[in-house]
Design an enzyme around this catalytic site. Sequence first.
Site, PDB file in Angstrom:
ATOM      1  N   CYS A   1     -49.914 -37.294 -19.870  1.00  0.00           N
ATOM      2  CA  CYS A   1     -48.545 -37.677 -20.244  1.00  0.00           C
ATOM      3  C   CYS A   1     -47.802 -38.179 -19.023  1.00  0.00           C
ATOM      4  O   CYS A   1     -46.859 -38.951 -19.131  1.00  0.00           O
ATOM      5  CB  CYS A   1     -47.838 -36.492 -20.858  1.00  0.00           C
ATOM      6  SG  CYS A   1     -48.196 -34.987 -19.979  1.00  0.00           S
TER       7      CYS A   1
ATOM      8  N   GLU B   1     -42.368 -31.236 -25.870  1.00  0.00           N
ATOM      9  CA  GLU B   1     -42.607 -32.145 -24.746  1.00  0.00           C
ATOM     10  C   GLU B   1     -43.378 -33.320 -25.317  1.00  0.00           C
ATOM     11  O   GLU B   1     -44.441 -33.130 -25.913  1.00  0.00           O
ATOM     12  CB  GLU B   1     -43.381 -31.442 -23.636  1.00  0.00           C
ATOM     13  CG  GLU B   1     -42.631 -30.253 -23.019  1.00  0.00           C
ATOM     14  CD  GLU B   1     -41.240 -30.584 -22.520  1.00  0.00           C
ATOM     15  OE1 GLU B   1     -41.006 -31.732 -22.076  1.00  0.00           O
ATOM     16  OE2 GLU B   1     -40.352 -29.706 -22.590  1.00  0.00           O
TER      17      GLU B   1
END
Length: 542
Positions: A327, A293
Amino acid sequence: MPKGIYNVPRAINEPVKSYAPGSPEREQVLKTYKELYNSTVDIPLFIGDEEIKTGDTKRLFPPFDHQHNLGQYHQADKPLVEKAISSALKAREKWATMPWEHRAAIFLKAAELLAGPYRAKINAATMIAQGKTVHQAEIDSACEFIDFLRFNVQFMTEIYAQQPVSSEGIWNRLEHRPLEGFVYAVTPFNFTAIAGNLPSCVALMGNVVVWKPSATQVYSANVIMEVFQKAGLPKGVINMVNGDSAMITDTLLESPDFAGIHFTGSTGVFNSMWAKIGQNISKYKTYPRIVGETGGKDFVWAHPSSNPIEVATALSRGAFEYQGQKCSAASRAYIPASIWGPVKERVVADIKSFKMGSPEDTSNFVSAVITEASFDKLAKAIDDAKASSEAEVIVGGGYDKLKGWFIEPTIIVTTNPKYDTMSTELFGPVLTIYVYEDAKWEESLKLVDETSIYALTGAIFSQDRYAIDFAAKALVNAAGNFYINDKPTGAVVGQQPFGGARASGTNDKAGSILNLLRWVSPRTIKETFIPATDYRYPFLGE
Ligand code: NAD
């Protein structure tokens, strides 16, 4: 031998405590914070059953007070990284065959420890090491981490329960084996929960792990190891190594027993790892699982029908909480000209009301960014915007690194929808806004879709259902976590499985069954009760 088909406790999300003045949790976390802040740690490498201190150390300090000493951590050399591999493989001999309910019990116990006796410690450590406010620490290192542990146990049993059909005289079974080898877990600085989840969900499925936390999260990673040990995790199942990232990665990825990587961090680092895995592919005993990720350039898009105060609040929270270092943080926004006035007025007022400083003062909404390198990158982007004819800094724009890496929450408004900070991930408290003409709202969605290489999170605001439908279709590949009339941050385990595609990762959705499926290798077993005794089929008869 298991003597029952056990049900696990039904996972529910850990309630978020308020830390309001006078609450017991506030008193406890601040007391623990003081104790930790005024003492030092000496963090070893955790390899097999040893805690190794090499003497090759790095100093630990909080990002909001870089002269303050929190102690040190020890770094591994290449032989110790190789020892971590052999220790993991040795632990695998027993761990991979241990009945699942014992693995489940260890991680459920870890969740209980975090929810109770370790809550203040893991939160205080995260506040200190990563510069989170108490609320940001609570939703990360306590609640999200606990949720990962509890939900993963439930998902594991759902995977085991998925079985093929059988026909007359035979019994078909699916056995979800751990991967053959070890898994390399590489974690980022920004979430203690991710740091805990990446190695532990892999171990839960029966695998052994070499874990490398981020250099700026080692302090709270050490508390994670303490919790895992207290929960009864056998030594060698998760080995924690620190040191030169490139050397550690090269050593692990050269091993024939490398069976998978569980990564969260920036896109460039993940790409370099994938390339190395490609180069080494013929060395491995098994095709490795590659799960990563990575970065984002998360958007908020508002339709002319949207409520300006709702949009402004989503920006204030979504772009600036934890200094924009999530994020999922909004870092670009597209606002129609007709509502820009009230959106601007509210968001600028919000930002001017933010207090910045140490997380120990709970009236602070934001603190410092994680490193000097991050500070310098953000300061440069702000200076470039001040000097650009295409950009204007409408609030914030200040920075100061005397005591800590403090960047003022900043909004840049640009006339160029492709301006650098509309596409480059800065990972800090800097939001860039492009104001579009209302009549061009459909075209503006094309800009949202095409301006960055990422596709992690994104939010749309509208009160017009046709516009919502249109935007959801136009942005179908622009975000792996898509929000309608909400900020793009704050995904909850079990509710909004998290991850993105394009340059944002392999989208294996942390905190879901999809992720756990990557850490098992199914074996299909067909058992025939009365085997055939004649090769001839009936059609061969006279
Ligand atoms: P980073 O890429 O700098 O570091 C991540 C990990 O990789 C750390 O453990 C680091 O030590 C290691 N690393 C760094 N350089 C390396 C190298 N050359 N070789 C091997 N390992 C190396 O990321 P970060 O600054 O810790 O975290 C921020 C980044 O993570 C942002 O890009 C953010 O978008 C991303 N992130 C993504 C998600 C998600 O779910 N998509 C979640 C959190 C963070």
